[in-house]
Scaffold this motif. Structure first.
Motif, PDB file in Angstrom:
ATOM      1  N   VAL A  96      13.800  39.384  67.985  1.00  0.00           N
ATOM      2  CA  VAL A  96      12.648  39.650  67.063  1.00  0.00           C
ATOM      3  C   VAL A  96      12.916  39.340  65.624  1.00  0.00           C
ATOM      4  O   VAL A  96      12.148  38.519  65.017  1.00  0.00           O
TER       5      VAL A  96
ATOM      6  N   ARG B 293       6.483  31.126  74.438  1.00  0.00           N
ATOM      7  CA  ARG B 293       7.422  31.921  75.152  1.00  0.00           C
ATOM      8  C   ARG B 293       8.627  30.945  75.858  1.00  0.00           C
ATOM      9  O   ARG B 293       9.708  31.493  76.115  1.00  0.00           O
TER      10      ARG B 293
ATOM     11  N   SER C  53      13.478  35.378  65.040  1.00  0.00           N
ATOM     12  CA  SER C  53      12.122  34.576  64.924  1.00  0.00           C
ATOM     13  C   SER C  53      11.303  35.010  63.975  1.00  0.00           C
ATOM     14  O   SER C  53      10.711  34.254  63.569  1.00  0.00           O
TER      15      SER C  53
ATOM     16  N   THR D  41       9.094  26.388  65.334  1.00  0.00           N
ATOM     17  CA  THR D  41       7.828  26.639  64.823  1.00  0.00           C
ATOM     18  C   THR D  41       7.229  25.388  64.383  1.00  0.00           C
ATOM     19  O   THR D  41       5.902  25.347  64.379  1.00  0.00           O
TER      20      THR D  41
ATOM     21  N   TYR E 142      10.004  31.920  61.570  1.00  0.00           N
ATOM     22  CA  TYR E 142       8.509  31.709  61.455  1.00  0.00           C
ATOM     23  C   TYR E 142       8.115  31.898  59.909  1.00  0.00           C
ATOM     24  O   TYR E 142       7.449  31.260  59.539  1.00  0.00           O
TER      25      TYR E 142
ATOM     26  N   PHE F 245       1.576  36.812  64.543  1.00  0.00           N
ATOM     27  CA  PHE F 245       2.726  36.745  64.909  1.00  0.00           C
ATOM     28  C   PHE F 245       3.124  37.311  66.600  1.00  0.00           C
ATOM     29  O   PHE F 245       3.403  36.549  67.206  1.00  0.00           O
ATOM     30  N   PHE F 246       2.767  38.242  66.810  1.00  0.00           N
ATOM     31  CA  PHE F 246       3.008  39.338  67.784  1.00  0.00           C
ATOM     32  C   PHE F 246       2.005  38.782  69.057  1.00  0.00           C
ATOM     33  O   PHE F 246       2.302  38.712  70.156  1.00  0.00           O
TER      34      PHE F 246
ATOM     35  N   TYR G 231       1.637  33.867  68.382  1.00  0.00           N
ATOM     36  CA  TYR G 231       2.585  33.207  68.110  1.00  0.00           C
ATOM     37  C   TYR G 231       3.841  33.650  69.497  1.00  0.00           C
ATOM     38  O   TYR G 231       4.070  32.240  70.020  1.00  0.00           O
ATOM     39  N   MET G 232       4.000  34.783  69.417  1.00  0.00           N
ATOM     40  CA  MET G 232       4.920  34.929  70.614  1.00  0.00           C
ATOM     41  C   MET G 232       4.607  34.485  72.048  1.00  0.00           C
ATOM     42  O   MET G 232       5.292  33.846  72.697  1.00  0.00           O
TER      43      MET G 232
ATOM     44  N   TYR H  47      11.286  31.283  73.428  1.00  0.00           N
ATOM     45  CA  TYR H  47      11.912  32.557  73.557  1.00  0.00           C
ATOM     46  C   TYR H  47      12.929  32.713  74.673  1.00  0.00           C
ATOM     47  O   TYR H  47      13.852  33.237  74.654  1.00  0.00           O
TER      48      TYR H  47
END
Lengths: 297, 294
Positions: free
Chosen positions: B108, B212, B111, B181, B115, B203-204, B207-208, B215
């Motif tokens: 978290v 994936r 990233s 990014t 970003y 973002f949450f 983007y996330m 991530y």
């Protein structure tokens, strides 16, 4: 983004996104670095510190254990890093050939050592290199040696085991970087060279190496940093002593011993740690220099 | 290359022969054989210690250091010795807690920063980013003494917090996310803005999910680093009930006469989680490493 200037609100948002990381880095990286620089000018035991000017640097030059550790660390670096980089390059070039069979299998096998922890693999190596162990038996069966080598009680062979172990653990890791970079190299260059009759070895030195130069530089710098910080393997092989008779003691292990084993002298151990920082700086700079010179023939 | 027209022609035809599957010249065959030999030796050397570890876990210590190379019958004895000497549940809980919580926090926080650095560029932040990259070359040895003093003054020695906190903001992972990014489509962000989403929501919730696979790759890298971390936990985790499996394996190995059967059994347990993750996500792992270098 050839952007219009960020407005005030976006400026603030930008800071908000990086703030948590910046606070943590400031607290656990930048502050300790400054502190350790300050500490390296302090003398005394435990928390009884007083300003000593350059006393610690003077102590360095007269400390046989430090000089020993410096020499060992340098030996590991000079011998291990080139062997590993060359092997990794060879494997990457061999595996980049699309007509090769079992490529995936070979790649996975050579990469596999990277998943082990430094501690796990040094435990495995310690048991394999026992005096009556599998390695000595194998070498004797192949008539390479006549009698068993006492790997861990001989200063020379103890260094050899450490170099072998690190090479085993990291060659595949470096190979992956080269494989990635090779995939970006235009195949038609090789095709043209082959048709012009350029032999394989010349293709390797005149096409592959120059094309991979940035990645080779990157991995060399990373490996330099890693080797100069060598700790886990040596600690595990020698139960923290760096033995026999300091022959495998590294700078990081010496710092650890100065701080956590003997009566702690924080100032002096901070000075030794700055030796590593300076060495990394100098060596990385030299590597950049070498890489740049060759680009202009 | 002026006088090579003849051999060049010869080579070209032989290359064509190889590609068409016709019998090649002996030199090319020998070279091919050498490549296979080299790779086979490398693969054998790479894999043998894993085999040795598993075999060792089934043998008595005395047999292991005598080089016995075959499965034995001591697996259950080694396991029994391990489980009586080590509070395994506790040790694995320590390792798992540190690795999982550490990985989640690192993902978290790092990233967010990656970003932020990429999406909101300003001169000051670009300078700051360059400074961070410079700090990548500072060895941990230079930090560990002040870090230890800091944590002992804060009375946090021997806690999970002390192990996790210094690793959470990772410059390497921030750099990795910033690079990734660059591939994030900015139309998605514009569209979300028009829909009235705030920056943190973008973002949450945009983007996330879109990123994936980035991530996933980062998760593997961070998890392995946390699970295998040694020096810093060795310094701050001082009592037996807080030690991680990595520290336990090291302590067992460092004994004056190590019980290798039991220690190699512990090593198998310590290596298993990362080995499983590696085989499950092998493709992502390699991609992740490749992504990090580009």
């Amino acid at each position: 983004m050839a952007q219009a200037r960020l407005d005030r609100r976006e400026q603030l948002t930008g800071w908000a996104f990086i703030a948590p990381a910046l606070i943590l880095l400031g607290l656990f990286m930048i502050y300790p670095i400054i502190w350790s620089l300050w500490m390296s000018f302090q003398v005394g035991k435990g928390m009884n510190l007083s300003f000593g000017g350059l006393a610690n640097i003077e102590r360095l030059t007269k400390d046989p254990v430090f000089l020993r550790a410096l020499g060992n660390t340098f030996t590991f670096f000079i011998i291990q890093v080139p062997i590993m980089i060359v092997l990794a390059l060879l494997f990457a070039v061999a595996l980049n050939d699309s007509t090769l069979r079992f490529r995936g299998l070979f790649r996975t096998a050579i990469f596999l050592p990277c998943v082990t922890s430094l501690i796990a693999y040094s435990t495995i190596f310690k048991s394999m290199f026992a005096t009556d162990g599998i390695i000595n038996q194998g070498l004797m069966a192949l008539h390479i040696i006549g009698s068993p080598i006492a790997w861990f009680s001989d200063p020379f062979w103890a260094k050899v085991v450490i170099i072998l172990a690190i090479t085993w653990r990291w060659t595949g890791y470096n190979m992956i970087f080269y494989l990635a970079a090779l995939q970006n190299v235009d195949r038609s260059i090789y095709e043209a060279a082959r048709i012009d009759g350029v032999p394989a070895w010349a293709r390797f030195t005149h096409i592959t190496i120059p094309m991979l130069k940035p990645v080779i530089l990157f991995t060399t710098v990373i490996s330099t940093i890693g080797t100069l910080q060598l700790f886990d393997e040596v600690y595990n092989f020698t139960a923290g002593t760096g033995g026999p008779s300091d022959s495998t003691l590294t700078l990081s292990l010496y710092i650890y011993n100065l701080t956590f084993k003997f009566m702690p002298s924080f100032g002096y151990s901070a000075t030794v740690s700055w030796v590593i920082v300076v060495l990394v700086g100098i060596l990385s700079f030299l590597q950049f220099l070498v890489a740049r010179d060759r680009r202009r023939p | 290359m002026t006088d090579t027209s003849l051999p060049a022609a010869a080579n070209a035809t032989s290359a064509a022969k190889i590609r068409s599957g016709a019998p090649a010249n002996p030199l090319a065959l020998i070279r091919r054989a050498l490549v296979y030999l080299l790779l086979s030796i490398a693969a054998f050397v790479s894999v043998f210690p894993f085999f040795w570890m598993i075999v060792g876990a089934t043998n008595k210590s005395a047999d292991i250091i005598r080089g016995k190379n075959g499965f034995g019958t001591e697996l259950f004895n080694n396991a029994a010795t391990f489980f009586t000497q080590v509070d395994a549940l506790r040790v694995f809980w320590n390792s798992a807690f540190i690795a999982v919580v550490g990985t989640a926090l690192t993902l978290v926080i790092s990233s967010l920063a990656g970003y932020g650095f990429e999406m909101f560029r300003s001169r000051v932040r670009e300078r700051l980013f360059a400074l961070l990259l410079l700090l990548l070359s500072i060895p941990f040895a230079a930090l560990m003494v002040p870090l230890f003093v800091m944590f002992s003054q804060a009375k946090l020695v021997n806690t999970y917090t002390a192990v996790i906190l210094p690793t959470v903001a990772s410059i390497f992972i921030i750099f990795y996310f910033r690079q990734a990014t660059k591939a994030f489509p900015s139309e998605l962000r514009d569209a979300a803005k028009i829909d009235g989403l705030k920056e943190w929501q973008i973002f949450f919730f945009v983007y996330m999910p879109v990123m994936r696979s980035t991530y996933a790759a980062a998760t593997i890298i961070i998890f392995m680093a946390n699970w295998n971390n040694y020096l810093w936990p060795l310094i701050v985790l001082q009592t037996a009930e807080n030690k991680t499996i990595t520290l336990i394996v090291s302590a067992l190995t460092s004994a004056y006469t190590p019980d290798y059967g039991m220690t190699l059994f512990a090593t198998v347990l310590a290596t298993l989680p990362t080995l499983i993750i590696f085989f499950l996500l092998q493709r992502r792992f390699v991609e992740g490493m490749l992504g990090a270098v580009k």
